[in-house]
Design a protein around this motif. Structure first.
Motif, PDB file in Angstrom:
ATOM      1  N   ALA A   2     -97.933  75.005  -2.381  1.00 46.91           N
ATOM      2  CA  ALA A   2     -97.336  73.820  -1.763  1.00 46.91           C
ATOM      3  C   ALA A   2     -96.020  74.235  -1.107  1.00 46.91           C
ATOM      4  CB  ALA A   2     -97.104  72.745  -2.806  1.00 46.91           C
ATOM      5  N   LEU A   3     -95.835  73.793   0.085  1.00 43.62           N
ATOM      6  CA  LEU A   3     -94.624  74.126   0.833  1.00 43.62           C
ATOM      7  C   LEU A   3     -93.482  73.252   0.344  1.00 43.62           C
ATOM      8  CD1 LEU A   3     -93.842  75.996   3.183  1.00 43.62           C
ATOM      9  CD2 LEU A   3     -94.195  74.061   4.693  1.00 43.62           C
ATOM     10  N   GLU A   4     -92.356  73.867   0.026  1.00 46.23           N
ATOM     11  CA  GLU A   4     -91.189  73.128  -0.452  1.00 46.23           C
ATOM     12  C   GLU A   4     -90.191  72.949   0.683  1.00 46.23           C
ATOM     13  OE1 GLU A   4     -89.481  74.824  -3.942  1.00 46.23           O
ATOM     14  OE2 GLU A   4     -91.434  75.179  -4.860  1.00 46.23           O
ATOM     15  N   ARG A   5     -89.412  71.873   0.576  1.00 40.31           N
ATOM     16  CA  ARG A   5     -88.370  71.618   1.573  1.00 40.31           C
ATOM     17  C   ARG A   5     -87.347  72.747   1.497  1.00 40.31           C
ATOM     18  NH1 ARG A   5     -87.047  67.993   5.167  1.00 40.31           N
ATOM     19  NH2 ARG A   5     -88.753  66.636   4.622  1.00 40.31           N
ATOM     20  N   PRO A   6     -87.063  73.370   2.629  1.00 40.95           N
ATOM     21  CA  PRO A   6     -86.181  74.544   2.617  1.00 40.95           C
ATOM     22  C   PRO A   6     -84.704  74.179   2.505  1.00 40.95           C
ATOM     23  CG  PRO A   6     -86.796  74.024   4.846  1.00 40.95           C
ATOM     24  CD  PRO A   6     -87.547  73.058   3.957  1.00 40.95           C
ATOM     25  N   ARG A   7     -83.948  75.144   2.025  1.00 34.86           N
ATOM     26  CA  ARG A   7     -82.485  75.079   2.036  1.00 34.86           C
ATOM     27  C   ARG A   7     -82.014  76.356   2.725  1.00 34.86           C
ATOM     28  NH1 ARG A   7     -79.540  72.367  -2.752  1.00 34.86           N
ATOM     29  NH2 ARG A   7     -80.783  70.495  -2.922  1.00 34.86           N
ATOM     30  N   PHE A   8     -81.667  76.224   3.986  1.00 36.91           N
ATOM     31  CA  PHE A   8     -81.282  77.381   4.773  1.00 36.91           C
ATOM     32  C   PHE A   8     -79.788  77.657   4.638  1.00 36.91           C
ATOM     33  CE2 PHE A   8     -84.752  75.404   7.387  1.00 36.91           C
ATOM     34  CZ  PHE A   8     -85.718  76.349   7.082  1.00 36.91           C
ATOM     35  N   SER A   9     -79.430  78.936   4.665  1.00 36.68           N
ATOM     36  CA  SER A   9     -78.027  79.321   4.713  1.00 36.68           C
ATOM     37  C   SER A   9     -77.473  78.956   6.084  1.00 36.68           C
ATOM     38  CB  SER A   9     -77.871  80.830   4.512  1.00 36.68           C
ATOM     39  OG  SER A   9     -78.419  81.233   3.297  1.00 36.68           O
ATOM     40  N   THR A  10     -76.188  78.638   6.131  1.00 31.84           N
ATOM     41  CA  THR A  10     -75.581  78.300   7.417  1.00 31.84           C
ATOM     42  C   THR A  10     -74.673  79.437   7.880  1.00 31.84           C
ATOM     43  OG1 THR A  10     -73.786  77.130   6.311  1.00 31.84           O
ATOM     44  CG2 THR A  10     -75.665  75.819   7.033  1.00 31.84           C
ATOM     45  N   THR A  11     -74.483  79.492   9.181  1.00 35.91           N
ATOM     46  CA  THR A  11     -73.611  80.492   9.785  1.00 35.91           C
ATOM     47  C   THR A  11     -72.624  79.773  10.699  1.00 35.91           C
ATOM     48  OG1 THR A  11     -74.858  80.858  11.812  1.00 35.91           O
ATOM     49  CG2 THR A  11     -75.600  82.043   9.876  1.00 35.91           C
ATOM     50  N   ARG A  12     -71.532  80.400  10.967  1.00 35.73           N
ATOM     51  CA  ARG A  12     -70.565  79.855  11.923  1.00 35.73           C
ATOM     52  C   ARG A  12     -70.186  80.894  12.977  1.00 35.73           C
ATOM     53  NH1 ARG A  12     -68.510  74.965  11.693  1.00 35.73           N
ATOM     54  NH2 ARG A  12     -68.589  73.842   9.755  1.00 35.73           N
ATOM     55  N   LEU A  13     -69.924  82.102  12.540  1.00 35.43           N
ATOM     56  CA  LEU A  13     -69.445  83.106  13.483  1.00 35.43           C
ATOM     57  C   LEU A  13     -70.572  83.831  14.205  1.00 35.43           C
ATOM     58  CD1 LEU A  13     -66.494  84.609  11.446  1.00 35.43           C
ATOM     59  CD2 LEU A  13     -66.426  82.888  13.252  1.00 35.43           C
ATOM     60  N   ARG A  14     -71.690  84.027  13.539  1.00 34.94           N
ATOM     61  CA  ARG A  14     -72.811  84.657  14.232  1.00 34.94           C
ATOM     62  C   ARG A  14     -73.796  83.589  14.669  1.00 34.94           C
ATOM     63  NH1 ARG A  14     -77.063  85.609  10.353  1.00 34.94           N
ATOM     64  NH2 ARG A  14     -76.211  85.217   8.290  1.00 34.94           N
ATOM     65  N   GLU A  15     -74.656  83.971  15.564  1.00 34.73           N
ATOM     66  CA  GLU A  15     -75.589  83.019  16.152  1.00 34.73           C
ATOM     67  C   GLU A  15     -76.550  82.469  15.099  1.00 34.73           C
ATOM     68  OE1 GLU A  15     -77.256  83.081  20.525  1.00 34.73           O
ATOM     69  OE2 GLU A  15     -78.290  84.529  19.264  1.00 34.73           O
ATOM     70  N   GLY A  16     -76.833  81.189  15.206  1.00 36.96           N
ATOM     71  CA  GLY A  16     -77.787  80.525  14.319  1.00 36.96           C
ATOM     72  C   GLY A  16     -78.519  79.455  15.102  1.00 36.96           C
ATOM     73  N   TYR A  17     -79.482  78.807  14.446  1.00 38.53           N
ATOM     74  CA  TYR A  17     -80.229  77.740  15.099  1.00 38.53           C
ATOM     75  C   TYR A  17     -79.536  76.407  14.886  1.00 38.53           C
ATOM     76  CZ  TYR A  17     -84.192  80.918  15.609  1.00 38.53           C
ATOM     77  OH  TYR A  17     -85.011  81.958  15.948  1.00 38.53           O
ATOM     78  N   ASP A  18     -79.577  75.564  15.901  1.00 32.30           N
ATOM     79  CA  ASP A  18     -78.993  74.234  15.839  1.00 32.30           C
ATOM     80  C   ASP A  18     -79.554  73.473  14.633  1.00 32.30           C
ATOM     81  OD1 ASP A  18     -79.354  71.143  16.835  1.00 32.30           O
ATOM     82  OD2 ASP A  18     -77.457  72.046  17.490  1.00 32.30           O
ATOM     83  N   VAL A  19     -78.667  72.977  13.786  1.00 31.83           N
ATOM     84  CA  VAL A  19     -79.043  72.321  12.535  1.00 31.83           C
ATOM     85  C   VAL A  19     -79.914  71.095  12.784  1.00 31.83           C
ATOM     86  CG1 VAL A  19     -78.119  71.072  10.537  1.00 31.83           C
ATOM     87  CG2 VAL A  19     -77.036  73.207  11.272  1.00 31.83           C
ATOM     88  N   ALA A  20     -79.542  70.263  13.723  1.00 32.59           N
ATOM     89  CA  ALA A  20     -80.294  69.035  13.983  1.00 32.59           C
ATOM     90  C   ALA A  20     -81.703  69.346  14.485  1.00 32.59           C
ATOM     91  CB  ALA A  20     -79.555  68.161  14.989  1.00 32.59           C
ATOM     92  N   ASP A  21     -81.837  70.350  15.363  1.00 29.89           N
ATOM     93  CA  ASP A  21     -83.153  70.731  15.884  1.00 29.89           C
ATOM     94  C   ASP A  21     -84.070  71.209  14.760  1.00 29.89           C
ATOM     95  OD1 ASP A  21     -82.249  70.174  18.434  1.00 29.89           O
ATOM     96  OD2 ASP A  21     -82.096  72.271  19.063  1.00 29.89           O
ATOM     97  N   VAL A  22     -83.527  72.058  13.886  1.00 30.14           N
ATOM     98  CA  VAL A  22     -84.333  72.606  12.796  1.00 30.14           C
ATOM     99  C   VAL A  22     -84.709  71.505  11.807  1.00 30.14           C
ATOM    100  CG1 VAL A  22     -84.353  74.220  10.846  1.00 30.14           C
ATOM    101  CG2 VAL A  22     -83.376  74.925  13.039  1.00 30.14           C
ATOM    102  N   ASP A  23     -83.750  70.641  11.467  1.00 32.20           N
ATOM    103  CA  ASP A  23     -84.043  69.549  10.531  1.00 32.20           C
ATOM    104  C   ASP A  23     -85.145  68.637  11.063  1.00 32.20           C
ATOM    105  OD1 ASP A  23     -82.208  70.476   8.682  1.00 32.20           O
ATOM    106  OD2 ASP A  23     -80.620  69.084   9.299  1.00 32.20           O
ATOM    107  N   THR A  24     -85.116  68.353  12.356  1.00 30.95           N
ATOM    108  CA  THR A  24     -86.159  67.532  12.980  1.00 30.95           C
ATOM    109  C   THR A  24     -87.514  68.220  12.882  1.00 30.95           C
ATOM    110  OG1 THR A  24     -84.557  66.564  14.501  1.00 30.95           O
ATOM    111  CG2 THR A  24     -86.877  66.424  15.128  1.00 30.95           C
ATOM    112  N   ALA A  25     -87.538  69.519  13.140  1.00 30.33           N
ATOM    113  CA  ALA A  25     -88.797  70.263  13.071  1.00 30.33           C
ATOM    114  C   ALA A  25     -89.340  70.309  11.645  1.00 30.33           C
ATOM    115  CB  ALA A  25     -88.592  71.679  13.609  1.00 30.33           C
ATOM    116  N   VAL A  26     -88.454  70.491  10.665  1.00 31.99           N
ATOM    117  CA  VAL A  26     -88.873  70.516   9.266  1.00 31.99           C
ATOM    118  C   VAL A  26     -89.489  69.169   8.891  1.00 31.99           C
ATOM    119  CG1 VAL A  26     -88.035  70.606   6.875  1.00 31.99           C
ATOM    120  CG2 VAL A  26     -87.290  72.324   8.535  1.00 31.99           C
TER     121      VAL A  26
END
Length: 138
Positions: A2-26
């Motif tokens: 069963a797939l569990e709701r993820p908890r992704f690490s966040t970044t500030r200084l290096r490139e990361g994925y837009d939080v709102a976009d990823v949350d919508t996709a999840v």
């Protein structure tokens, strides 16, 4: 599995994925799992693209890509169809150049558009240099 709701690490200084976009996709993935994968297929998950962010809060790209691979496999399993081909088997030019920091490859996101904070940094440095030069020579 069963797939569990993820908890992704966040970044500030290096490139990361837009939080709102990823949350919508999840959220979309979990809706698809709940409705038997009729609203989103495994190939839809594999073709998701996210806006990269830098100097703002974003999700770790490698973690998101890894979870998306798991989500695509789970959607493929629950819908009775096959999951998309493994990243090594696909022939996508951008995916060949993309590797996560852990060294694993992922095709969940194959296109990365560059944001332009470099221009702002260069502009800030020019302004700072002009202020120092003015203070020194004035």
């Amino acid at each position: 599995m069963a797939l569990e709701r993820p908890r992704f690490s966040t970044t500030r200084l290096r490139e990361g994925y837009d939080v709102a976009d990823v949350d919508t996709a999840v959220d979309r993935v979990f809706v698809a799992l709940a409705d038997g994968a009729t609203s989103m297929t495994a190939s839809d998950v594999s073709s998701l693209r996210f806006n990269p962010v830098r100097l703002a809060e974003g999700y770790d790209m490698g973690e998101v890509d890894s979870w998306l691979d798991q989500a695509a496999a789970e959607l493929g399993r629950t819908s009775g169809g096959a999951a998309p081909a493994t990243p090594a088997a696909r022939e996508t030019p951008a995916s060949a150049a993309y590797e996560t920091t852990s060294g694993t490859r992922s095709d969940a996101v194959t296109e990365v558009r560059s944001s332009s904070p470099r221009i702002l940094v260069v502009l800030a440095l020019v302004v700072l240099l002009a202020i120092v030069a003015y203070a020194f020579y004035a």
